[in-house]
Design an enzyme around this catalytic site. Structure first.
Site, PDB file in Angstrom:
ATOM      1  N   CYS A  19       0.816  -1.211   0.000  1.00 11.05           N
ATOM      2  CA  CYS A  19       0.000   0.000   0.000  1.00 11.05           C
ATOM      3  C   CYS A  19       0.851   1.263   0.000  1.00 11.05           C
ATOM      4  CB  CYS A  19      -0.952  -0.008   1.188  1.00 11.05           C
ATOM      5  SG  CYS A  19      -0.140  -0.333   2.753  1.00 11.05           S
ATOM      6  N   HIS A 124      -1.086   0.098   6.843  1.00 12.13           N
ATOM      7  CA  HIS A 124      -1.804   0.553   5.640  1.00 12.13           C
ATOM      8  C   HIS A 124      -1.598   2.041   5.406  1.00 12.13           C
ATOM      9  CE1 HIS A 124      -4.581   0.696   2.393  1.00 12.13           C
ATOM     10  NE2 HIS A 124      -5.370   1.554   3.012  1.00 12.13           N
ATOM     11  N   ASN A 139      -7.842   5.712  -1.640  1.00 14.34           N
ATOM     12  CA  ASN A 139      -7.474   4.512  -0.892  1.00 14.34           C
ATOM     13  C   ASN A 139      -7.474   3.305  -1.821  1.00 14.34           C
ATOM     14  OD1 ASN A 139      -7.234   2.380   0.959  1.00 14.34           O
ATOM     15  ND2 ASN A 139      -8.437   3.458   2.510  1.00 14.34           N
TER      16      ASN A 139
END
Length: 299
Positions: A19, A124, A139
């Site tokens: 991520c 994350h 996201n």
């Protein structure tokens, strides 16, 4: 005003927790960083830390303990630290500044007047960025970009902080990107919020099970109709509204083969194959138009 939403969401096939890579590329709106490049930065930081620790003596207990510990800049899952991200952004003359730090709070800047934020909770990372005059949540766990209104932005950031997220303001000039240029001359609306990738898959799975039950009850003719409905519903889940296609094609920045698309396509392939297998078992020919049935992902 047309109801449109920009599809400039840079998502990648998840391998581990990459991520941080997604976050950086969503922020810069391009394929600027690979896991290999970020790993190289992390290794360089590890070596710099090792050299500093060695200054206290390579035979010291602190140095031996340091060598036994795993890297704090990356791990086997693909996670990268804020130090790695900060060094990567430094290449572009960008700097992350902690949102709730005294240094930033003294500036008394309204968040809506900033350009971008990156957010982290545990392992994350994701980006919140202004494109044109509008804010978007980019996201990589979502199926697409989420529009955030100016009035909601401060509340959105406050909610993230309450949930334990660390938020960093991105200071400096972001590189030019096509999405920003287009959205400077037009505003977009979003009728349907993007879903979490797992949520979309769960709904697709549930629809598949319901379709199978209906096929058993109603036989071959209604089985064919249920299949068509299931495929249509899946296309609706995967695509943005048809009227949004013009802007998607104009921006042309979304990557092909994202995780949500590849998994959903595989599920649909299995759905069709199961249907054809049942037909074969009952000695019924497969109609040509069924073989031509395809599903389309986001462009």
């Amino acid at each position: 005003m047309p109801s449109l939403v920009a599809d400039f969401h840079y998502k990648f096939h998840d391998q581990g927790s990459l991520c941080a890579q997604h976050c950086l590329n969503n922020l810069l709106q391009g394929e600027y960083f690979t896991p290999v490049e970020l790993s190289s930065i992390a290794q360089q930081l590890d070596e710099e830390e090792r050299i500093r620790m060695a200054e206290g003596g390579v035979l010291s207990e602190e140095y031996r303990t340091f060598l036994e510990q795993p890297s704090g800049n990356m791990d086997d899952s693909g996670f990268f630290s804020i130090q790695v991200i900060s060094n990567a952004l430094g290449v572009w003359g960008l700097e992350p500044l902690l949102f709730n730090s005294r240094e930033y709070q003294r500036l008394m800047i309204d968040p809506v007047n900033e350009k971008a934020f990156i957010c982290n909770y545990k392992e994350h990372w994701f980006t919140v960025r202004k494109l044109g005059q509008q804010w978007f949540n980019l996201n990589s766990l979502l199926t697409g970009p989420e529009l955030i209104s100016d009035t909601y932005l401060a509340l959105f950031l406050a909610q993230l902080q309450q949930e334990g997220y660390s938020i960093f303001v991105i200071r400096g000039n972001l590189p030019e990107c096509e999405a920003d240029q287009i959205l400077r001359i037009m505003r977009v609306e979003q009728q349907h919020r993007p879903k979490l990738i797992g949520e979309e898959e769960a709904q697709t799975s549930s629809g598949q099970r319901q379709g199978h039950a209906s096929e058993t009850r109603h036989g071959m003719e209604e089985d064919e109709e249920e299949l068509r409905k299931a495929l249509a519903l899946s296309r609706q889940d995967m695509e943005v509204e048809d009227e949004e296609a013009d802007l998607r094609r104009a921006i042309q920045l979304s990557m092909q083969g994202s995780l949500s698309e590849s998994l959903t396509t595989e599920e649909l392939r299995r759905r069709r194959q199961a249907y054809f297998d049942r037909q074969s078992q009952q000695a019924q020919p497969t109609s040509p138009h069924q073989q031509d049935t395809t599903t389309a992902g986001k462009g």
